[in-house]
Scaffold this active site. Structure first.
Site, PDB file in Angstrom:
ATOM      1  CG  HIS A 122      19.419  80.928 -10.134  1.00  0.00           C
ATOM      2  ND1 HIS A 122      19.850  82.233 -10.203  1.00  0.00           N
ATOM      3  CD2 HIS A 122      18.241  80.962  -9.457  1.00  0.00           C
ATOM      4  CE1 HIS A 122      18.968  83.019  -9.588  1.00  0.00           C
ATOM      5  NE2 HIS A 122      17.978  82.262  -9.132  1.00  0.00           N
ATOM      6  CG  ASP A 199      24.285  78.031  -7.271  1.00  0.00           C
ATOM      7  OD1 ASP A 199      23.987  78.044  -6.062  1.00  0.00           O
ATOM      8  OD2 ASP A 199      23.621  78.628  -8.144  1.00  0.00           O
ATOM      9  CD  GLN A 202      17.191  76.436  -4.088  1.00  0.00           C
ATOM     10  OE1 GLN A 202      16.651  75.817  -3.158  1.00  0.00           O
ATOM     11  NE2 GLN A 202      16.800  77.635  -4.453  1.00  0.00           N
ATOM     12  CE  LYS A 225      18.276  81.222  -2.873  1.00  0.00           C
ATOM     13  NZ  LYS A 225      16.947  81.460  -3.456  1.00  0.00           N
ATOM     14  CB  CYS A 363      16.135  82.974 -11.727  1.00  0.00           C
ATOM     15  SG  CYS A 363      15.359  84.402 -11.016  1.00  0.00           S
TER      16      CYS A 363
HETATM   17  N1  PMP Z   1      21.482  79.721  -7.420  1.00  0.00           N
HETATM   18  C1  PMP Z   1      20.395  78.994  -7.179  1.00  0.00           C
HETATM   19  C2  PMP Z   1      20.395  77.534  -7.534  1.00  0.00           C
HETATM   20  C3  PMP Z   1      19.287  79.592  -6.595  1.00  0.00           C
HETATM   21  O1  PMP Z   1      18.188  78.865  -6.350  1.00  0.00           O
HETATM   22  C4  PMP Z   1      19.332  80.969  -6.258  1.00  0.00           C
HETATM   23  C5  PMP Z   1      18.140  81.662  -5.633  1.00  0.00           C
HETATM   24  N2  PMP Z   1      16.916  81.408  -6.232  1.00  0.00           N
HETATM   25  C6  PMP Z   1      20.496  81.682  -6.518  1.00  0.00           C
HETATM   26  C7  PMP Z   1      21.551  81.015  -7.102  1.00  0.00           C
HETATM   27  C8  PMP Z   1      20.626  83.123  -6.205  1.00  0.00           C
HETATM   28  O2  PMP Z   1      20.617  83.340  -4.839  1.00  0.00           O
HETATM   29  P1  PMP Z   1      20.579  84.826  -4.250  1.00  0.00           P
HETATM   30  O3  PMP Z   1      19.447  85.511  -4.936  1.00  0.00           O
HETATM   31  O4  PMP Z   1      20.341  84.631  -2.799  1.00  0.00           O
HETATM   32  O5  PMP Z   1      21.888  85.456  -4.563  1.00  0.00           O
END
Ligand code: PMP
Length: 404
Positions: A122, A199, A202, A225, A363
């Site tokens: 991401h 990270d 997910q 999440k 993203c």
């Molecule tokens: N890493 C991953 C794999 C994600 O899916 C996301 C959210 N789509 C993020 C980071 C970022 O999370 P946040 O916007 O809650 O900081």
């Protein structure tokens, strides 16, 4: 027995209608809905407890502090961290990674050093490292992946060298659903003395995570999440690392003593927590983690894997269906395109049927480039989704397909 209909009763929003149709919420990868237990904890704390934490001698401040610090212990237990000193509250995964990229970069990275990320990250696990590399004159290196969406582990081995400072990798891809072999990644990196950031945005909502078992050095996730509130997240770091790293932001709470000549820093975890934390959100996050723990992470994982398998089987029967990411180990995320129907058209028309999916690059633009596409439609499941909802999705896709 996992009783999904019972679980759904905890989520008032799920009984909403959208354009006169029952809501089918399949955008859990972006954010999850909140159970009553979480919303009520927020309301209750604002109505009955609210006071700034850590600074007050009065009753309410102490009570708010107790709730906030008890939440840190809930997170510690949830991740099976060794100590609450290793649990830093952040605004979310993104802030946790920015904290680490800054703090680690300032103290550990020199010109010519290398930072390793994977092809399926991401933007939140790319851009902070890229910004740091620019400041430090370091370079980003990328672990490639196969066409089915699995990390190329031999290539990871080959990438690591004496200039590699850290490996940053997602546990579950938010686009492909791939569950990466993180323990293996950690072993490979540790053999060369290189730390690993995971990270967990997910993964935490879908599977039991044990940071000691993974042996990762850092682990970031977002509250929103995992059925918790927005604006709060966690960065786990091994105590020996956090002791060594300098603070990220300066301000209240992160200091021991301040003078105009010199400031000394507070001990862990406060060294990394400048300013008033969102103590209402940390308490509500603990309620969310207790909620999933009570259902059982193993049960949730089993239920969601069955649901995803069912969805994959049904969706693969749709004419023109292309699913991105067919890793052997996969989670509750399905990215797809049907024929040459644009993902935005598919998403917009599904919305009219009450079905919420996400469209676009998710993203992960470098990943889109690797796949040779601009975007996908993404259905992502949570602990309250049902086979009926998968059937509604399949019927919806078929209807859109016929329209084209
Ligand atoms: N890493 C991953 C794999 C994600 O899916 C996301 C959210 N789509 C993020 C980071 C970022 O999370 P946040 O916007 O809650 O900081």
């Amino acid at each position: 027995m996992y009783d999904v209909m019972r679980v759904r009763e905890d989520f008032p929003i799920l009984s909403r209608e959208i354009y006169g149709k029952p809501l089918v919420y399949l955008d859990n990868g972006a954010t999850t809905q909140k159970p009553r237990q979480v919303v009520e904890a927020i309301v209750d704390e604002y109505y009955n407890v609210n006071a700034n934490v850590h600074r007050g001698v009065h009753f309410l401040s102490q009570q708010a502090t107790d709730l906030h610090e008890a939440s840190r212990e809930v997170v510690r237990r949830f991740l099976n961290a060794h100590s609450t000193n290793e649990i830093l509250f952040t605004r979310g995964t993104t802030e946790g990674i920015n904290l680490l990229a800054f703090s680690f970069g300032e103290s550990m990275v020199k010109e010519g050093d290398e930072i390793v990320v994977s092809a399926m990250e991401h933007h939140s696990n790319i851009v902070p490292w890229q910004m740091m590399c620019e400041r430090k004159g370091a370079h980003l290196r990328v672990i490639p992946m196969t066409d089915s969406g699995e990390l190329e582990m031999e290539a990871l081995e080959a990438l690591l060298n004496e200039r590699t400072r850290i490996v940053c990798c997602t546990q579950v891809s938010n686009v492909l659903g791939t569950v990466n072999p993180i323990a293996e990644v950690v072993k490979i990196a540790h053999r060369r003395g290189i730390p690993v950031l995971v990270d967990g945005a997910q993964s935490v909502p879908h599977m039991k995570v044990d940071v000691q078992e993974l042996d990762c050095d850092f682990f970031a996730f977002s509250g929103h999440k995992v059925y918790g509130p927005t604006g709060v997240g966690v960065l786990y770091g091994k105590e020996e690392w956090l002791e060594k790293l300098p603070p990220y932001q300066g301000g209240g709470e992160m200091i021991k003593n301040v003078s105009f000549e010199k400031t000394t820093y507070n001990e862990l975890p406060y060294k990394f927590e400048a300013g008033t934390p969102d103590y209402v959100a940390t308490h509500a996050l603990a309620k969310a983690l207790e909620y999933v723990e009570q259902l059982g992470m193993k049960n949730i994982e089993q239920y969601e894997r069955d649901l995803t398998r069912y969805a994959l089987e049904r969706m693969q029967q749709i004419e023109g269906m292309h699913i991105y990411g067919m890793a052997k180990e996969r989670d509750a995320v399905i990215s797809f395109q049907v024929g040459d129907i644009h993902h935005l058209d598919m998403g917009t028309l599904l919305d009219r049927l009450g079905i919420a999916v996400r469209t676009g690059h998710h993203c992960a633009e470098p990943l889109m480039r690797r796949l040779g596409i601009e975007g996908t439609v993404r259905a992502s499941f949570g602990l309250y989704n049902t086979k009926d909802e998968v059937d509604a999705l399949v019927a919806g896709i078929e209807k859109v397909r016929r329209m084209f």
